[in-house]
Design a protein around this motif. Structure first.
Motif, PDB file in Angstrom:
ATOM      1  N   ASP A  94      -5.755   7.930  11.425  1.00 57.24           N
ATOM      2  CA  ASP A  94      -5.465   6.995  10.343  1.00 57.24           C
ATOM      3  C   ASP A  94      -6.559   7.044   9.171  1.00 57.24           C
ATOM      4  O   ASP A  94      -7.549   7.385   9.539  1.00 57.24           O
ATOM      5  N   ARG A 114      -1.702   9.193   9.131  1.00 53.00           N
ATOM      6  CA  ARG A 114      -1.357   8.078   8.565  1.00 53.00           C
ATOM      7  C   ARG A 114      -2.072   7.058   7.304  1.00 53.00           C
ATOM      8  O   ARG A 114      -3.261   7.271   7.496  1.00 53.00           O
ATOM      9  N   MET A 133      -3.086   3.737   6.082  1.00 55.02           N
ATOM     10  CA  MET A 133      -2.993   2.313   6.392  1.00 55.02           C
ATOM     11  C   MET A 133      -3.318   1.436   5.339  1.00 55.02           C
ATOM     12  O   MET A 133      -4.284   1.709   4.526  1.00 55.02           O
ATOM     13  N   ARG A 134      -2.966   0.300   5.306  1.00 54.25           N
ATOM     14  CA  ARG A 134      -3.193  -0.585   4.211  1.00 54.25           C
ATOM     15  C   ARG A 134      -2.823  -2.141   4.971  1.00 54.25           C
ATOM     16  O   ARG A 134      -1.859  -2.632   5.149  1.00 54.25           O
ATOM     17  N   GLY A 158      -3.550  -2.949   7.750  1.00 61.35           N
ATOM     18  CA  GLY A 158      -2.974  -2.957   9.348  1.00 61.35           C
ATOM     19  C   GLY A 158      -1.642  -2.442   9.058  1.00 61.35           C
ATOM     20  O   GLY A 158      -0.823  -2.322  10.229  1.00 61.35           O
ATOM     21  N   ARG A 159      -0.896  -2.133   7.989  1.00 57.67           N
ATOM     22  CA  ARG A 159       0.448  -1.410   8.057  1.00 57.67           C
ATOM     23  C   ARG A 159       0.390  -0.128   7.473  1.00 57.67           C
ATOM     24  O   ARG A 159      -0.416   0.289   6.590  1.00 57.67           O
ATOM     25  N   VAL A 160       1.224   0.548   8.002  1.00 60.27           N
ATOM     26  CA  VAL A 160       1.374   2.074   7.641  1.00 60.27           C
ATOM     27  C   VAL A 160       2.389   2.120   6.071  1.00 60.27           C
ATOM     28  O   VAL A 160       3.416   1.521   6.260  1.00 60.27           O
TER      29      VAL A 160
END
Length: 337
Positions: free
Chosen positions: A291, A313, A315-316, A318-320
């Motif tokens: 990540d 991945r 991440m922002r 906690g979201r992909v």
């Protein structure tokens, strides 16, 4: 999320020479040629900007571009020839001398290239000096001074004199002295330019650490673009007293507004300013090597992504939000982006 405007500067001019007021009264936007014909120097020309609460706003340009004069106008160390400045919603140019003294004592901190430490005072006494001027009791001011001395990494040197300190340590005392009044707005005019490169880098790291802790509103002057992109939320580029462009570092590099800004940023390493979120693609892979944060610079994640056989991945919160692969990183590194 909207941010609060702390300092609002509109159409500021600072002209030097006889008849400056008259030429602006007859022509609110004189050209450089007009000023030259009138034997006037346009140190600052029609500058407008807003400083948001909690941001690091960098003003940069070559020597003579007007950046230091503009900052002195913003703090009213120099009186603008014309224009409007609001600080915390109030007219700064309309403030009385007494009001201005209070603002500078309690709401504005300033650090300049010259450390200007008092040689006969110790580190503790230098740091506490602004509170001494305010008449704060000795015990209170020394307690506060010890707090900021520790904050800037000089604990244990409270009883040293400036001559016993290195250049970087003296600059830390200057920073501590400006912080002791807990300013709402902090002006720093090329504070690290007199330091050698290694100490300068260390002071930049220290500055970033302090900002992460304190979240001050900072106006920082530099002529060094690498320093600017390390520190700035937004950058104003100046030339001949005028602001050419105001933007985030990435925007300046990718979308320069003028030929001058394009030339000014031409040799900047794009990997230092371009963020992962700008070059990521949709997350379609099923196997990820790891990540990375969407707001990380490409430079900071290049080694990890280049050495991986599968994408990372992005991440922002906690979201992909996407993925980044080796090709995207290489495109930035070799200038295809």
């Amino acid at each position: 999320m909207s941010r609060t405007v702390l300092l609002d500067c509109q159409n500021i001019w600072k002209l030097y020479g006889a008849g400056a007021d008259k030429i602006l009264a007859s022509d609110p936007s004189p050209s450089l040629d007009d000023l030259k014909s009138a034997n006037l120097i346009g140190a600052v020309r029609d500058a407008s900007l807003q400083i948001m609460k909690g941001e690091i706003f960098v003003i940069m340009g070559l020597s003579g571009s007007g950046k230091s004069t503009l900052v002195r106008c913003l703090s009213r160390l120099v009186e603008p020839t014309s224009g409007h400045i609001q600080f915390e919603g109030s007219d700064l140019l309309g403030a009385t001398d007494a009001e201005l003294i209070e603002i500078r004592r309690k709401k504005m901190g300033m650090v300049f290239q010259q450390f200007a430490l008092l040689p006969h005072l110790t580190v503790l006494e230098n740091a506490a000096f602004p509170l001494d001027v305010q008449g704060v009791p000795r015990k209170v001011r020394e307690e506060r001074a010890r707090e900021v001395i520790e904050l800037v990494g000089l604990k244990g040197r409270e009883d040293y004199y400036p001559r016993q300190l290195s250049g970087g340590q003296q600059q830390r005392v200057g920073i501590a002295r400006s912080l002791v009044v807990e300013p709402d707005l902090w002006f720093l005019d090329e504070p690290f330019s007199a330091l050698d490169p290694l100490i300068r880098r260390e002071m930049q790291d220290e500055f970033i650490r302090l900002q992460n802790m304190l979240r001050k509103t900072i106006v920082f002057i530099t002529h060094d673009f690498d320093e600017a992109i390390r520190l700035a939320d937004r950058i104003a580029v100046m030339k001949d007293g005028a602001i050419e462009q105001i933007a985030a570092p990435e925007e300046l590099v990718l979308n320069p507004a003028t030929d001058y800004v394009a030339e000014f940023t031409r040799h900047v390493s794009r990997a230092k300013v371009i963020r992962v979120g700008t070059v990521m693609s949709d997350a379609i892979a099923t196997d990820f090597a790891g990540d990375v944060a969407h707001d990380a610079t490409v430079e900071s994640i290049a080694d990890a992504v280049e050495s991986a056989d599968t994408p990372h991945r992005v991440m922002r919160e906690g979201r992909v939000v996407g993925q980044i692969d080796r090709k995207a990183v290489v495109d930035v590194l070799v200038g295809r982006m």
